[in-house]
Design a protein around this motif. Structure first.
Motif, PDB file in Angstrom:
ATOM      1  N   SER A  39       4.172  10.674  -9.693  1.00  0.00           N
ATOM      2  CA  SER A  39       4.661   9.476  -8.990  1.00  0.00           C
ATOM      3  C   SER A  39       3.533   8.451  -8.928  1.00  0.00           C
ATOM      4  O   SER A  39       2.357   8.786  -9.105  1.00  0.00           O
ATOM      5  N   GLY A  40       3.915   7.217  -8.673  1.00  0.00           N
ATOM      6  CA  GLY A  40       2.910   6.157  -8.526  1.00  0.00           C
ATOM      7  C   GLY A  40       2.095   6.396  -7.268  1.00  0.00           C
ATOM      8  O   GLY A  40       0.878   6.180  -7.239  1.00  0.00           O
ATOM      9  N   TYR A  41       2.780   6.843  -6.228  1.00  0.00           N
ATOM     10  CA  TYR A  41       2.108   7.089  -4.943  1.00  0.00           C
ATOM     11  C   TYR A  41       0.976   8.100  -5.138  1.00  0.00           C
ATOM     12  O   TYR A  41      -0.182   7.871  -4.752  1.00  0.00           O
ATOM     13  N   VAL A  42       1.331   9.206  -5.777  1.00  0.00           N
ATOM     14  CA  VAL A  42       0.360  10.278  -5.977  1.00  0.00           C
ATOM     15  C   VAL A  42      -0.769   9.834  -6.942  1.00  0.00           C
ATOM     16  O   VAL A  42      -1.921  10.253  -6.808  1.00  0.00           O
ATOM     17  N   SER A  69      -7.043  -3.318  -6.034  1.00  0.00           N
ATOM     18  CA  SER A  69      -6.065  -4.323  -5.592  1.00  0.00           C
ATOM     19  C   SER A  69      -4.742  -4.160  -6.322  1.00  0.00           C
ATOM     20  O   SER A  69      -4.702  -3.704  -7.468  1.00  0.00           O
ATOM     21  N   ASP A  70      -3.664  -4.578  -5.658  1.00  0.00           N
ATOM     22  CA  ASP A  70      -2.390  -4.764  -6.353  1.00  0.00           C
ATOM     23  C   ASP A  70      -2.565  -5.951  -7.312  1.00  0.00           C
ATOM     24  O   ASP A  70      -3.332  -6.878  -7.012  1.00  0.00           O
ATOM     25  N   ALA A  71      -1.812  -5.935  -8.410  1.00  0.00           N
ATOM     26  CA  ALA A  71      -1.801  -7.101  -9.318  1.00  0.00           C
ATOM     27  C   ALA A  71      -0.842  -8.142  -8.751  1.00  0.00           C
ATOM     28  O   ALA A  71      -1.184  -9.314  -8.575  1.00  0.00           O
ATOM     29  N   PHE A 126       1.488  -8.505  -5.319  1.00  0.00           N
ATOM     30  CA  PHE A 126       1.570  -7.857  -4.005  1.00  0.00           C
ATOM     31  C   PHE A 126       3.028  -7.539  -3.657  1.00  0.00           C
ATOM     32  O   PHE A 126       3.904  -8.395  -3.801  1.00  0.00           O
ATOM     33  N   SER A 127       3.231  -6.291  -3.199  1.00  0.00           N
ATOM     34  CA  SER A 127       4.594  -5.751  -3.147  1.00  0.00           C
ATOM     35  C   SER A 127       5.472  -6.369  -2.067  1.00  0.00           C
ATOM     36  O   SER A 127       6.693  -6.280  -2.146  1.00  0.00           O
ATOM     37  N   MET A 128       4.889  -6.984  -1.061  1.00  0.00           N
ATOM     38  CA  MET A 128       5.714  -7.603  -0.008  1.00  0.00           C
ATOM     39  C   MET A 128       5.739  -9.121  -0.135  1.00  0.00           C
ATOM     40  O   MET A 128       6.557  -9.792   0.470  1.00  0.00           O
ATOM     41  N   GLU A 152      -0.514  -1.982 -11.109  1.00  0.00           N
ATOM     42  CA  GLU A 152       0.431  -2.875 -11.784  1.00  0.00           C
ATOM     43  C   GLU A 152       1.900  -2.516 -11.530  1.00  0.00           C
ATOM     44  O   GLU A 152       2.765  -2.807 -12.359  1.00  0.00           O
ATOM     45  N   ALA A 153       2.161  -1.880 -10.368  1.00  0.00           N
ATOM     46  CA  ALA A 153       3.541  -1.478 -10.051  1.00  0.00           C
ATOM     47  C   ALA A 153       4.528  -2.634 -10.233  1.00  0.00           C
ATOM     48  O   ALA A 153       5.626  -2.445 -10.741  1.00  0.00           O
ATOM     49  N   HIS A 154       4.134  -3.843  -9.798  1.00  0.00           N
ATOM     50  CA  HIS A 154       5.071  -4.974  -9.856  1.00  0.00           C
ATOM     51  C   HIS A 154       4.680  -6.014 -10.903  1.00  0.00           C
ATOM     52  O   HIS A 154       5.218  -7.126 -10.890  1.00  0.00           O
ATOM     53  N   SER A 155       3.743  -5.667 -11.798  1.00  0.00           N
ATOM     54  CA  SER A 155       3.381  -6.646 -12.838  1.00  0.00           C
ATOM     55  C   SER A 155       3.718  -6.150 -14.238  1.00  0.00           C
ATOM     56  O   SER A 155       3.860  -6.946 -15.160  1.00  0.00           O
ATOM     57  N   GLY A 209      -0.368   2.096 -12.948  1.00  0.00           N
ATOM     58  CA  GLY A 209       0.998   1.560 -12.847  1.00  0.00           C
ATOM     59  C   GLY A 209       1.976   2.666 -12.519  1.00  0.00           C
ATOM     60  O   GLY A 209       1.613   3.844 -12.461  1.00  0.00           O
ATOM     61  N   THR A 210       3.232   2.283 -12.292  1.00  0.00           N
ATOM     62  CA  THR A 210       4.243   3.302 -12.018  1.00  0.00           C
ATOM     63  C   THR A 210       5.285   3.318 -13.145  1.00  0.00           C
ATOM     64  O   THR A 210       5.432   2.357 -13.888  1.00  0.00           O
ATOM     65  N   LEU A 211       6.013   4.436 -13.202  1.00  0.00           N
ATOM     66  CA  LEU A 211       7.084   4.585 -14.200  1.00  0.00           C
ATOM     67  C   LEU A 211       8.436   4.534 -13.486  1.00  0.00           C
ATOM     68  O   LEU A 211       9.428   5.032 -13.999  1.00  0.00           O
TER      69      LEU A 211
HETATM   70  C1  LIG Z   1       2.126  -1.541  -5.392  1.00  0.00           C
HETATM   71  C2  LIG Z   1       2.732  -0.171  -5.428  1.00  0.00           C
HETATM   72  N1  LIG Z   1       1.964   0.862  -5.825  1.00  0.00           N
HETATM   73  C3  LIG Z   1       2.452   2.117  -5.870  1.00  0.00           C
HETATM   74  C4  LIG Z   1       3.748   2.392  -5.513  1.00  0.00           C
HETATM   75  C5  LIG Z   1       4.248   3.812  -5.561  1.00  0.00           C
HETATM   76  O1  LIG Z   1       4.973   4.016  -6.721  1.00  0.00           O
HETATM   77  P1  LIG Z   1       6.106   5.154  -6.855  1.00  0.00           P
HETATM   78  O2  LIG Z   1       7.331   4.630  -6.187  1.00  0.00           O
HETATM   79  O3  LIG Z   1       6.238   5.298  -8.329  1.00  0.00           O
HETATM   80  O4  LIG Z   1       5.580   6.368  -6.191  1.00  0.00           O
HETATM   81  C6  LIG Z   1       4.582   1.355  -5.112  1.00  0.00           C
HETATM   82  C7  LIG Z   1       5.994   1.663  -4.727  1.00  0.00           C
HETATM   83  O5  LIG Z   1       6.687   0.970  -4.067  1.00  0.00           O
HETATM   84  C8  LIG Z   1       4.064   0.032  -5.063  1.00  0.00           C
HETATM   85  O6  LIG Z   1       4.826  -0.986  -4.662  1.00  0.00           O
END
Ligand SMILES: Cc1ncc(COP(=O)(O)O)c(C=O)c1O
Length: 400
Positions: free
Chosen positions: A115-118, A183-185, A187-189, A214-217, A243-245
């Motif tokens: 996961s992206g989180y992990v 840093s986020d590329a 920003f998720s919010m 790069e989750a959102h880029s 990044g995330t998949l």
């Molecule tokens: C910036 C960012 N990084 C990481 C994650 C985590 O990714 P994942 O949902 O694949 O675990 C998220 C998920 O919302 C995110 O927005």
């Protein structure tokens, strides 16, 4: 256990808050979405709505080539792996996926996690530890924050996207210490883009490593959707491209693309790789196919950019505050939490599926709708959404 212990109190407080919101008819989370109709619409609790909460930025969920790749991999390998990659779980599809990611991200090599989180947890904590410094933007994703805390490194935060504040933090670090800036590329919010040119300059000046999420880029920034380096024309500037998949790529998992020696290090020292099972083959194959589709169907990146422009300009013309977004993540500022809930209720009642983001996820007074636009929408969808949001804005007092 007595009801007075801290754990019980914590459970009770959260459930009371949730029940209070539910009783007021303002609970919009965890709704049942039984069908994703082409990505632009969805069946929510049995009602079709326009979908403005999806992370499938290029509209790739359900793409036939990606579905076929997943099904073929399941036919070939089954649904699971034999365990962790290091021992018995590594399949050719994992290696193929990692080569595809490395090529797409123009890096020497890549590694994947489940996961992206992990990925953020394990990578940050594998790179820095006690005695090191990790410096993070105040609005970085929770997974980065958790990785920084878990690492045991000295954790410094700087004001959002403020490069002067970052430099002040860098100056604070004792000479000779190892530093990771993260840093986020996008920003998720908030949907705004990190000032990468200045951040890279500062990292060079202070000999810091740079990790960008790069989750959102991915698929969103750059002419071909390759991400933030392509957006700024700075290929090779980032040391650790994470990044995330699970967003633009319609699968699940996370990755890091970087130099070969760094990836080799992570393969032998990041705990989520060594102590956790491999990505399922169907998901790995889906992710690999999705990277290929992005490069084949270049119109998707172009369409997302046009839709983003239409969506943001439309909202601004109506009088909404969309903060500093330039991307497919579009905040619609409401102010207090209850106003964001009321806006959501009005929007959903009239067929636009958006969700509120309230405190503590964002600061008090900055509650918002967090709308997303994708390549699956067409201009007519966006026009309809504008009408609904405009009406909702007037009814709730967000628009005067
Ligand atoms: C910036 C960012 N990084 C990481 C994650 C985590 O990714 P994942 O949902 O694949 O675990 C998220 C998920 O919302 C995110 O927005």
């Amino acid at each position: 256990m007595a009801n007075s212990d801290t754990i019980s109190k914590r459970i009770q407080a959260m459930n009371e808050r949730v029940n209070q919101i539910k009783d007021g008819g303002m609970y919009f989370y965890n709704q049942s979405i039984s069908e994703l109709r082409g990505g632009s619409r969805a069946l929510v609790n049995g009602r079709e709505m326009g979908m403005y909460a999806s992370y499938s930025y290029l509209g790739l969920v359900g793409h036939p080539k990606i579905n076929d790749a997943a099904m073929n991999a399941i036919k070939k390998y089954g649904t699971g792996t034999h365990g962790v990659r290091t021992l018995a779980g590594s399949l050719p599809i994992h290696e193929e996926l990692e080569s595809t990611i490395a090529e797409f991200k123009q890096a020497e090599a890549a590694i994947t996690y489940t996961s992206g989180y992990v990925t953020n947890l394990t990578v940050v904590s594998a790179l820095v530890g006690r005695g090191d410094y990790v410096i993070s933007d105040k609005l970085n994703h929770a997974s980065i924050v958790d990785g920084c805390l878990m690492s045991g490194a000295k954790f410094l935060r700087f004001n959002h996207n403020d490069m002067e504040a970052l430099e002040n933090r860098l100056r604070q670090v004792p000479p000779g210490s190892s530093i990771l800036v993260v840093s986020d590329a996008v920003f998720s919010m908030d949907g705004d883009i990190v000032d990468l040119p200045r951040m890279v300059e500062l990292c060079k000046k202070y000999h810091a490593w740079l990790m960008i999420d790069e989750a959102h880029s991915l698929g969103v920034l750059g002419a071909r959707g390759r991400g933030i380096e392509e957006h700024f024309g700075m290929e090779g500037a980032i040391d650790i491209k994470m990044g995330t998949l699970s967003k633009t790529i319609p699968s699940v998992g996370g990755y890091v693309a970087a130099k070969r020696d760094l990836i080799g290090y992570l393969r032998h020292s990041s705990r989520a790789y060594i102590f956790s099972a491999a990505l399922p083959p169907g998901q790995a194959a889906a992710a690999k196919a999705a990277f290929e589709v992005i490069l084949d169907e270049t119109w998707r990146v172009e369409k997302l950019k046009n839709n983003t422009q239409l969506f943001i300009t439309g909202l601004k013309d109506l009088g909404f505050d969309t903060m500093l977004t330039e991307t497919a993540v579009v905040p619609v500022l409401c102010g207090e939490d209850d106003v964001a809930y009321a806006m959501t209720r009005e929007a959903q009642r009239n067929g636009v599926f958006v969700l509120p983001v309230v405190s503590p996820a964002v600061p008090q007074g900055l509650a918002r709708l967090r709308a997303t636009v994708t390549a699956a929408h067409d201009s007519n969808d966006i026009e309809v959404a504008m009408d609904v949001l405009s009406e909702a804005g007037k009814r709730t007092g967000v628009l005067i």
